[in-house]
Write an enzyme that holds these catalytic residues in place. Structure first.
Site, PDB file in Angstrom:
ATOM      1  N   ARG A   1      -4.279  10.156   4.930  1.00 60.23           N
ATOM      2  CA  ARG A   1      -3.219  11.169   4.969  1.00 60.23           C
ATOM      3  C   ARG A   1      -2.319  11.089   3.744  1.00 60.23           C
ATOM      4  NH1 ARG A   1      -2.808  13.375  10.002  1.00 60.23           N
ATOM      5  NH2 ARG A   1      -0.797  14.210   9.427  1.00 60.23           N
TER       6      ARG A   1
ATOM      7  N   CYS B   1      -4.407  12.877  14.151  1.00 63.47           N
ATOM      8  CA  CYS B   1      -4.245  11.473  13.756  1.00 63.47           C
ATOM      9  C   CYS B   1      -4.136  10.615  15.008  1.00 63.47           C
ATOM     10  CB  CYS B   1      -2.983  11.351  12.922  1.00 63.47           C
ATOM     11  SG  CYS B   1      -2.625   9.665  12.438  1.00 63.47           S
TER      12      CYS B   1
ATOM     13  N   ASP C   1       5.425   0.541  11.819  1.00 56.63           N
ATOM     14  CA  ASP C   1       4.182  -0.101  11.370  1.00 56.63           C
ATOM     15  C   ASP C   1       4.071  -1.553  11.847  1.00 56.63           C
ATOM     16  OD1 ASP C   1       3.464   2.235  10.176  1.00 56.63           O
ATOM     17  OD2 ASP C   1       4.040   1.653   8.157  1.00 56.63           O
TER      18      ASP C   1
ATOM     19  N   ARG D   1      -8.332  -0.564   5.127  1.00 57.13           N
ATOM     20  CA  ARG D   1      -7.443   0.425   4.508  1.00 57.13           C
ATOM     21  C   ARG D   1      -6.111  -0.208   4.128  1.00 57.13           C
ATOM     22  NH1 ARG D   1      -5.779   4.375   8.174  1.00 57.13           N
ATOM     23  NH2 ARG D   1      -4.429   4.688   6.404  1.00 57.13           N
TER      24      ARG D   1
ATOM     25  N   LYS E   1       0.829  -1.214   0.000  1.00 58.28           N
ATOM     26  CA  LYS E   1       0.000   0.000   0.000  1.00 58.28           C
ATOM     27  C   LYS E   1       0.864   1.265   0.000  1.00 58.28           C
ATOM     28  CE  LYS E   1      -1.556   1.405   4.195  1.00 58.28           C
ATOM     29  NZ  LYS E   1      -1.220   2.791   4.549  1.00 58.28           N
ATOM     30  N   ASN E   2       1.876   1.293   0.867  1.00 59.49           N
ATOM     31  CA  ASN E   2       2.634   2.532   1.036  1.00 59.49           C
ATOM     32  C   ASN E   2       3.620   2.797  -0.095  1.00 59.49           C
ATOM     33  OD1 ASN E   2       1.189   3.001   3.306  1.00 59.49           O
ATOM     34  ND2 ASN E   2       2.816   2.482   4.760  1.00 59.49           N
TER      35      ASN E   2
ATOM     36  N   ARG F   1       1.349  14.548  13.370  1.00 58.58           N
ATOM     37  CA  ARG F   1       1.922  14.251  12.054  1.00 58.58           C
ATOM     38  C   ARG F   1       1.948  15.510  11.193  1.00 58.58           C
ATOM     39  NH1 ARG F   1      -0.580   8.700   9.821  1.00 58.58           N
ATOM     40  NH2 ARG F   1       1.205   8.808   8.398  1.00 58.58           N
ATOM     41  N   PRO F   2       2.909  16.401  11.468  1.00 60.78           N
ATOM     42  CA  PRO F   2       2.994  17.626  10.661  1.00 60.78           C
ATOM     43  C   PRO F   2       3.504  17.327   9.247  1.00 60.78           C
ATOM     44  CG  PRO F   2       4.867  17.483  12.154  1.00 60.78           C
ATOM     45  CD  PRO F   2       4.005  16.267  12.424  1.00 60.78           C
ATOM     46  N   ILE F   3       3.360  18.304   8.347  1.00 57.43           N
ATOM     47  CA  ILE F   3       3.950  18.135   6.997  1.00 57.43           C
ATOM     48  C   ILE F   3       4.917  19.291   6.698  1.00 57.43           C
ATOM     49  CG2 ILE F   3       2.100  16.704   6.036  1.00 57.43           C
ATOM     50  CD1 ILE F   3       1.203  19.289   4.484  1.00 57.43           C
ATOM     51  N   ASP F   4       5.469  19.854   7.772  1.00 55.27           N
ATOM     52  CA  ASP F   4       6.377  20.995   7.601  1.00 55.27           C
ATOM     53  C   ASP F   4       7.577  20.667   6.698  1.00 55.27           C
ATOM     54  OD1 ASP F   4       6.947  19.286   9.880  1.00 55.27           O
ATOM     55  OD2 ASP F   4       8.630  20.603  10.319  1.00 55.27           O
ATOM     56  N   LEU F   5       8.063  19.433   6.765  1.00 59.39           N
ATOM     57  CA  LEU F   5       9.241  19.083   5.954  1.00 59.39           C
ATOM     58  C   LEU F   5       8.882  18.997   4.469  1.00 59.39           C
ATOM     59  CD1 LEU F   5      10.721  16.396   8.370  1.00 59.39           C
ATOM     60  CD2 LEU F   5      11.580  18.730   8.017  1.00 59.39           C
TER      61      LEU F   5
HETATM   62  N1  EPU Z   1       7.402  14.428  10.505  1.00 53.96           N
HETATM   63  C1  EPU Z   1       7.649  15.748  10.755  1.00 53.96           C
HETATM   64  N2  EPU Z   1       7.452  16.632   9.742  1.00 53.96           N
HETATM   65  C2  EPU Z   1       7.048  16.263   8.501  1.00 53.96           C
HETATM   66  C3  EPU Z   1       6.805  14.897   8.253  1.00 53.96           C
HETATM   67  C4  EPU Z   1       7.000  13.994   9.274  1.00 53.96           C
HETATM   68  O1  EPU Z   1       8.019  16.126  11.858  1.00 53.96           O
HETATM   69  O2  EPU Z   1       6.891  17.127   7.626  1.00 53.96           O
HETATM   70  C5  EPU Z   1       7.602  13.432  11.575  1.00 53.96           C
HETATM   71  C6  EPU Z   1       6.328  12.647  11.890  1.00 53.96           C
HETATM   72  O3  EPU Z   1       5.508  13.330  12.815  1.00 53.96           O
HETATM   73  C7  EPU Z   1       6.876  11.368  12.431  1.00 53.96           C
HETATM   74  C8  EPU Z   1       8.150  11.164  11.612  1.00 53.96           C
HETATM   75  O4  EPU Z   1       8.496  12.460  11.103  1.00 53.96           O
HETATM   76  O5  EPU Z   1       7.223  11.512  13.785  1.00 53.96           O
HETATM   77  C9  EPU Z   1       8.025  10.204  10.463  1.00 53.96           C
HETATM   78  O6  EPU Z   1       6.877  10.518   9.693  1.00 53.96           O
HETATM   79  P1  EPU Z   1       6.799  10.226   8.125  1.00 53.96           P
HETATM   80  O7  EPU Z   1       6.614  11.501   7.400  1.00 53.96           O
HETATM   81  O8  EPU Z   1       7.940   9.356   7.727  1.00 53.96           O
HETATM   82  O9  EPU Z   1       5.454   9.390   8.022  1.00 53.96           O
HETATM   83  P2  EPU Z   1       4.456   9.433   6.806  1.00 53.96           P
HETATM   84  O10 EPU Z   1       5.211   9.623   5.557  1.00 53.96           O
HETATM   85  O11 EPU Z   1       3.341  10.339   7.112  1.00 53.96           O
HETATM   86  C10 EPU Z   1       4.589   6.893   6.244  1.00 53.96           C
HETATM   87  C11 EPU Z   1       3.632   5.735   6.170  1.00 53.96           C
HETATM   88  C12 EPU Z   1       3.177   5.365   7.568  1.00 53.96           C
HETATM   89  C13 EPU Z   1       4.429   4.985   8.378  1.00 53.96           C
HETATM   90  C14 EPU Z   1       5.420   6.146   8.370  1.00 53.96           C
HETATM   91  C15 EPU Z   1       6.724   5.812   9.058  1.00 53.96           C
HETATM   92  C16 EPU Z   1       2.585   6.040   4.020  1.00 53.96           C
HETATM   93  C17 EPU Z   1       1.379   6.363   3.239  1.00 53.96           C
HETATM   94  N3  EPU Z   1       2.490   6.117   5.340  1.00 53.96           N
HETATM   95  O12 EPU Z   1       3.877   7.952   6.845  1.00 53.96           O
HETATM   96  O13 EPU Z   1       2.350   4.212   7.420  1.00 53.96           O
HETATM   97  O14 EPU Z   1       4.060   4.683   9.697  1.00 53.96           O
HETATM   98  O15 EPU Z   1       5.725   6.521   7.017  1.00 53.96           O
HETATM   99  O16 EPU Z   1       7.331   4.724   8.456  1.00 53.96           O
HETATM  100  O17 EPU Z   1       3.608   5.695   3.457  1.00 53.96           O
HETATM  101  C18 EPU Z   1       0.650   2.713   8.032  1.00 53.96           C
HETATM  102  O18 EPU Z   1       0.826   2.146   6.950  1.00 53.96           O
HETATM  103  O19 EPU Z   1      -0.043   2.228   8.959  1.00 53.96           O
HETATM  104  C19 EPU Z   1       1.287   4.018   8.271  1.00 53.96           C
HETATM  105  C20 EPU Z   1       0.900   4.843   9.213  1.00 53.96           C
END
Ligand code: EPU
Length: 446
Positions: free
Chosen positions: A95, A119, A310, A402, A20-21, A124-128
């Site tokens: 998300r 969440c 995960d 999901r 999925k991811n 789970r911010p998206i600042d990066l």
């Molecule tokens: N983070 C930030 N800023 C950002 C983005 C992330 O501080 O802009 C932090 C997050 O809060 C977290 C860490 O960085 O503490 C890692 O987050 P990441 O961005 O890697 O997570 P994601 O991309 O939102 C994906 C998977 C998740 C999985 C995580 C970690 C997808 C669609 N989702 O999420 O999968 O847990 O990576 O490996 O790829 C799941 O499948 O159940 C699931 C939640």
């Protein structure tokens, strides 16, 4: 709702579905690929349907042409294209909708994507993501809950994408895809190394992108004028494979898990051995059998190549039945323990301490009525239920739909006593745009 009568050892073989991811960011990247892209090995999951709906709203034609196969094609005429809006109703439910941000910006020069909000697995911010796109030259504004990103041109640059919690998986995906169409060279430092990011990169390379360093924290991308459509097969889901390994271990079963890339699970497999779960690892399958006692141990969930967050909940469920005290720590999502109180309802002895849980193993879990809070929490409750004495009902299993394709069917085929019943709490998913995107000054889709 799932009703599981615990105690049956799982036996046989099970086929792991596509990841999925990996599938979600690859589908989103198709926004930036002119022509017909054919994707194979896509799992049949609600998130895949949600992404198809979103891409449909964004003016793409998405056609399912067979089991696990989709054809994706952007609309030929810009006139007929819907505006580039990923609405809150969809983003808050999935998300990964945020993965359209980079591809939209690169291919259309604008993107309006709802901020995902709260969440169940933590902040789970998206600042990066936004920092990376801004570095490529996008103008970014947050208005009425939406990210409004615009760029007449993206220009390659050096981007440090690490944050307080390390690298970001979907953030790396967004910048990687956007950078393939930027002018010049982009270097992403502190890039995520997860196999799903590598799969997206390999897909983009197949489409003509110039990328080096995939699977390392430093990815170099040399922008190209245009991507070309291809046929591409998604990698197998390492998290599903790990879930089957744990489910087999707790039921003292004998299962061969087929369609796996074992190297994607190295840290996890190494830990399983330490916990008394012996695996026979072949090139594309893993057999687990003969587990007599689960050993207690400490686990830290980390970014790849560490043990994935995960799988953290599923491992905790297993350690509830270990022969001593275990500590499970999550360094990626420190709050991802909502499911622990539900395991306690089944007789587990778990105490929460900051970003860890401390687990005192018990001899037996008991069936109970429990509630799933997210996808992997649901999987953890299924694992506990399979091992428990008596009947467990798990509510809100729409989370499972999901991320686990045909879970109840696969479990039944392995000999589990599972029934799927109507869940009174199951929500209706609406993919219609809500009012806020209009308030944000975003034009109505044509
Ligand atoms: N983070 C930030 N800023 C950002 C983005 C992330 O501080 O802009 C932090 C997050 O809060 C977290 C860490 O960085 O503490 C890692 O987050 P990441 O961005 O890697 O997570 P994601 O991309 O939102 C994906 C998977 C998740 C999985 C995580 C970690 C997808 C669609 N989702 O999420 O999968 O847990 O990576 O490996 O790829 C799941 O499948 O159940 C699931 C939640």
């Amino acid at each position: 709702m799932l009703k599981i009568q615990g105690g049956n050892a799982l036996r046989g073989s099970v086929q792991v579905s596509g990841a999925k991811n990996a599938a979600l960011p690859i589908m989103a990247a198709c926004l930036a690929v002119p022509g017909k892209t054919v994707l194979h090995n896509l799992p049949e999951l609600r998130d895949i349907t949600s992404m198809s709906d979103l891409l449909g709203q964004l003016g793409m034609s998405v056609t399912r042409t067979g089991t696990g196969q989709l054809i994706l094609e952007p609309s030929r005429s810009r006139q007929l294209m819907a505006d580039s809006v990923a609405d809150y109703e969809l983003v808050r439910k999935m998300r990964a909708s945020v993965c359209v941000l980079g591809p939209l910006l690169a291919s259309r020069g604008e993107a309006f994507v709802s901020l995902p909000g709260g969440c169940n697995i933590g902040h789970r911010p998206i600042d990066l993501h936004l920092k990376g796109l801004a570095a490529l030259g996008a103008e970014i504004e947050i208005r009425n809950g939406y990210v409004i990103a615009k760029a007449t041109k993206l220009t390659g640059t050096r981007i440090f994408l690490g944050g307080a919690m390390g690298s970001t998986v979907t953030g790396t995906c967004n910048i990687l895809t956007a950078a393939t169409l930027a002018t010049g060279r982009t270097i992403i430092e502190s890039a995520a190394c997860e196999p799903e990011v590598v799969d997206l990169g390999n897909f983009l390379i197949a489409c003509g992108a110039k990328i080096e360093g995939l699977g390392t924290p430093c990815i170099t991308i040399d922008g190209v004028e245009q991507l070309q459509p291809v046929e591409y097969e998604i990698i197998p889901d390492r998290i599903e494979a790990a879930t089957w390994l744990i489910a087999t271990a707790v039921t003292r079963g004998d299962v061969t898990i087929e369609n796996v890339i074992p190297e994607h699970l190295s840290a996890f497999l190494d830990k399983l051995t330490q916990l008394g779960v012996q695996c026979q690892i072949n090139s594309h399958s893993i057999r687990v059998a003969g587990v007599t006692e689960i050993q207690a141990g400490d686990i830290v969930a980390l970014a790849y190549p560490g043990i994935p967050t995960d799988i953290q909940a599923q491992l905790t469920a297993m350690l509830c039945l270990a022969n001593g005290m275990s500590v499970v720590t999550d360094r990626v999502f420190p709050e991802r323990f909502m499911y622990a109180s539900e395991l306690v309802r089944m007789g587990a002895k778990i105490r929460r301490e900051a970003n860890s849980v401390i687990i005192q193993g018990v001899d037996q879990l008991n069936g109970a009525s429990v509630m799933a809070s997210d996808l992997r929490a649901s999987a953890a409750l299924v694992i506990a239920a399979l091992a428990a004495e008596g009947e467990t009902t798990i509510r809100r299993i729409y989370h499972l739909d999901r991320g686990y394709e045909k879970l109840a069917e696969k479990l039944s085929a392995l000999g589990a006593d599972v029934q799927r019943l109507q869940d009174p709490h199951s929500p209706v998913v609406s993919s219609l745009p809500g009012p806020h995107w209009q308030q944000a000054g975003i034009r109505e889709p044509k």
